[in-house]
Design a protein around this motif. Structure first.
Motif, short mmCIF file in Angstrom:
data_model
loop_
_atom_site.label_atom_id
_atom_site.label_comp_id
_atom_site.label_asym_id
_atom_site.label_seq_id
_atom_site.Cartn_x
_atom_site.Cartn_y
_atom_site.Cartn_z
N LYS A 348 0.58 -1.28 -0.08
CA LYS A 348 -0.13 0.13 -0.15
C LYS A 348 1.03 1.24 0.24
CE LYS A 348 -3.39 0.02 3.05
NZ LYS A 348 -4.08 -0.19 3.79
N SER A 349 1.94 1.17 0.60
CA SER A 349 2.70 2.19 1.07
C SER A 349 3.87 3.06 0.08
CB SER A 349 3.44 2.46 2.34
OG SER A 349 3.33 2.17 2.88
N THR A 350 3.80 1.02 -1.03
CA THR A 350 4.65 1.33 -2.30
C THR A 350 3.90 1.77 -2.96
OG1 THR A 350 6.28 -0.38 -1.12
CG2 THR A 350 5.99 0.41 -3.85
N SER A 351 2.41 1.66 -3.42
CA SER A 351 1.47 2.38 -4.30
C SER A 351 1.68 3.71 -4.91
CB SER A 351 -0.03 1.53 -4.23
OG SER A 351 -0.18 2.27 -3.28
N GLU A 352 2.08 4.71 -3.85
CA GLU A 352 1.94 5.89 -4.16
C GLU A 352 2.85 6.18 -5.09
OE1 GLU A 352 3.08 7.61 -0.11
OE2 GLU A 352 1.59 6.89 1.37
N GLN A 353 3.96 5.95 -5.41
CA GLN A 353 4.95 6.07 -6.77
C GLN A 353 4.17 6.04 -7.89
OE1 GLN A 353 8.62 3.47 -7.29
NE2 GLN A 353 7.38 2.63 -6.04
N PHE A 354 2.76 5.32 -8.14
CA PHE A 354 2.08 5.16 -9.73
C PHE A 354 0.82 5.67 -8.82
CE2 PHE A 354 4.41 0.80 -8.19
CZ PHE A 354 5.19 0.92 -8.90
N SER A 355 0.78 6.73 -8.61
CA SER A 355 -0.30 7.30 -8.78
C SER A 355 -0.52 8.54 -9.83
CB SER A 355 -0.50 8.70 -7.34
OG SER A 355 0.82 10.10 -8.12
N VAL A 356 -1.95 8.28 -10.48
CA VAL A 356 -1.93 9.58 -11.34
C VAL A 356 -1.34 10.87 -11.51
CG1 VAL A 356 -4.08 10.02 -10.39
CG2 VAL A 356 -4.16 9.68 -13.31
N GLU A 357 -1.62 11.06 -10.58
CA GLU A 357 -1.15 12.81 -10.49
C GLU A 357 0.91 12.29 -11.20
OE1 GLU A 357 -4.08 12.88 -7.50
OE2 GLU A 357 -2.07 11.12 -8.27
N LYS A 358 1.59 11.69 -10.95
CA LYS A 358 3.55 12.01 -11.21
C LYS A 358 3.18 11.39 -12.76
CE LYS A 358 5.18 11.28 -6.72
NZ LYS A 358 5.79 10.13 -6.16
N MET A 359 1.77 10.33 -13.07
CA MET A 359 2.17 9.70 -14.08
C MET A 359 1.70 10.97 -15.09
SD MET A 359 -0.24 7.48 -16.51
CE MET A 359 -1.26 7.98 -15.80
N GLU A 360 1.21 11.80 -14.97
CA GLU A 360 0.14 13.14 -15.63
C GLU A 360 1.05 14.23 -16.05
OE1 GLU A 360 -1.11 16.98 -16.69
OE2 GLU A 360 -0.74 16.19 -14.60
N GLU A 361 2.35 14.40 -15.27
CA GLU A 361 2.67 15.14 -14.44
C GLU A 361 4.03 15.07 -15.34
OE1 GLU A 361 6.13 16.90 -11.62
OE2 GLU A 361 4.61 15.83 -10.47
N GLN A 362 4.47 13.83 -15.30
CA GLN A 362 5.62 13.25 -16.60
C GLN A 362 5.11 13.18 -18.11
OE1 GLN A 362 6.63 9.97 -13.70
NE2 GLN A 362 8.29 10.43 -14.19
#
Length: 371
Positions: A348-362
């Protein structure tokens, strides 16, 4: 000065991005496109989606409710020459700043994109390069990448490595952007105790890649040793009938449940005790991120980009594509509720690196950089 000029350029109007897909079944690449499109629209991009086929699904319904237009081209099975003309007309009419393609459709899109003078052409590679498309299309794709300025985006470090090796790129020529999901949608798992039946969940289409046959062989071993177990399967596919027959052959009728296709998998993830991904090959499976975000303990085969997502014995149990190993890992989690809780919380903690916000920003940064 350059930064100010850059900002003023983008203040002049919205950047128009056209996402192009074969169709929108309920699968990983399609969910990624949905998540990215919605996030880009919220970030001020003008989004238009093109689907070669007329297939409608829960994804297309959700996109249309978000006021994101979808253009369906009515493609026929096999090679459909009319698609070239239809795509050209759409590109000339819509005038996108960026086209972003997925899966196998580069041969349809890139020739007309060149004629329509689309400047930025991005293609996400959703699987290890040799498994994304067939041998002859990889030759065609190589030409597009080398001579038509198509930007290949990989979805994990291992996929990136495979793309570099297959197409002869330099390291800096292949951007790597993890797929992302909306972490707020998931129903967090808090109870890891054994209560009657132990539910093992798999989500994926019935195809050779997803290895349902091997999963059933593994589950038979598990069920013989731990009778209070049930295997639940979400998905459709051309091998579904074969797998249903195998369930009968293995005398597993009463403990394997076929749930069909589900537009909302979140409740099923929350109800599960263990998530299983026994694939023979993968890119970066969205279902794995969904299980991690829920907090499920996971058993997964160490193929493709999976080891980039799961750390063995920390955020999941990684195994070879070996039925006995899969069964052993499942039984290890079934018997140890503390281990399930520990691994589930870490996932659950690790999943934070796979957020839609991070994907969209990149992706937003990538589009703007190439414009």
């Amino acid at each position: 000065m350059k930064n100010n000029m850059f900002e003023r350029f983008f203040d002049m109007g919205k950047i128009k991005v056209m996402q192009i897909m074969p169709e929108f079944g309920l699968a990983g690449a399609e969910i990624m496109v949905e998540n990215l499109s919605v996030a880009l629209a919220k970030d001020g991009f003008e989004i238009c989606i093109v689907s070669l086929y007329d297939y409608h699904s829960a994804i297309t319904e959700r996109l249309e409710k978000q006021n994101i237009p979808i253009i369906y081209l009515g493609k026929k099975k096999g090679i459909d020459i009319s698609i070239f003309y239809k795509l050209y007309k759409i590109l000339r009419k819509e005038k996108p700043d960026v086209i972003h393609t997925h899966l196998y459709i580069l041969p349809y899109v890139i020739p007309v994109a060149l004629l329509a003078k689309v400047k930025v052409k991005v293609h996400t590679i959703h699987n290890v390069a040799k498994n994304e498309v067939g041998k002859w299309q990889r030759k065609i794709n190589r030409f597009f990448y080398k001579y038509c300025r198509v930007i290949p985006v990989s979805i994990s470090p291992l996929v990136k490595k495979s793309v570099i090796e297959e197409y002869g790129f330099e390291e800096n020529q292949v951007p790597m952007i993890f797929n992302g999901i909306d972490l707020n949608k998931y129903i967090q798992k808090n109870d890891y105790t054994n209560k009657g039946i132990i539910n093992i969940l798999h989500i994926g289409r019935f195809s050779e890649q997803k290895n349902h046959a091997g999963l059933l062989e593994s589950f038979k071993i598990v069920h013989e040793n731990v009778p209070n177990t049930k295997l639940r399967l979400i998905g459709l596919g051309n091998l579904e009938k074969v797998i249903k027959n195998k369930v009968k052959d293995l005398n597993l009728d009463g403990c394997v449940e076929f749930l069909g296709l589900k537009a909302d998998v979140y409740p099923y993830l929350n109800e599960a005790d263990i998530f299983i991904l026994p694939s023979l090959w993968e890119g970066m499976p969205i279902t794995l991120i969904e299980a991690m975000a829920t907090g499920l303990p996971i058993v997964a085969t160490a193929v493709g980009g999976v080891p980039d997502m799961i750390k063995d014995n920390k955020t999941g149990l990684l195994v070879d594509t070996n039925n006995a190993q899969i069964a052993e890992a499942l039984q290890k989690l079934i018997k140890d509720t503390n281990l399930r809780k520990e691994i589930g919380n870490a996932a659950k903690s690790t999943s934070e690196q796979f957020s839609v916000e991070k994907m969209e920003e990149q992706y937003a940064k990538l589009y703007k950089g190439f414009i």
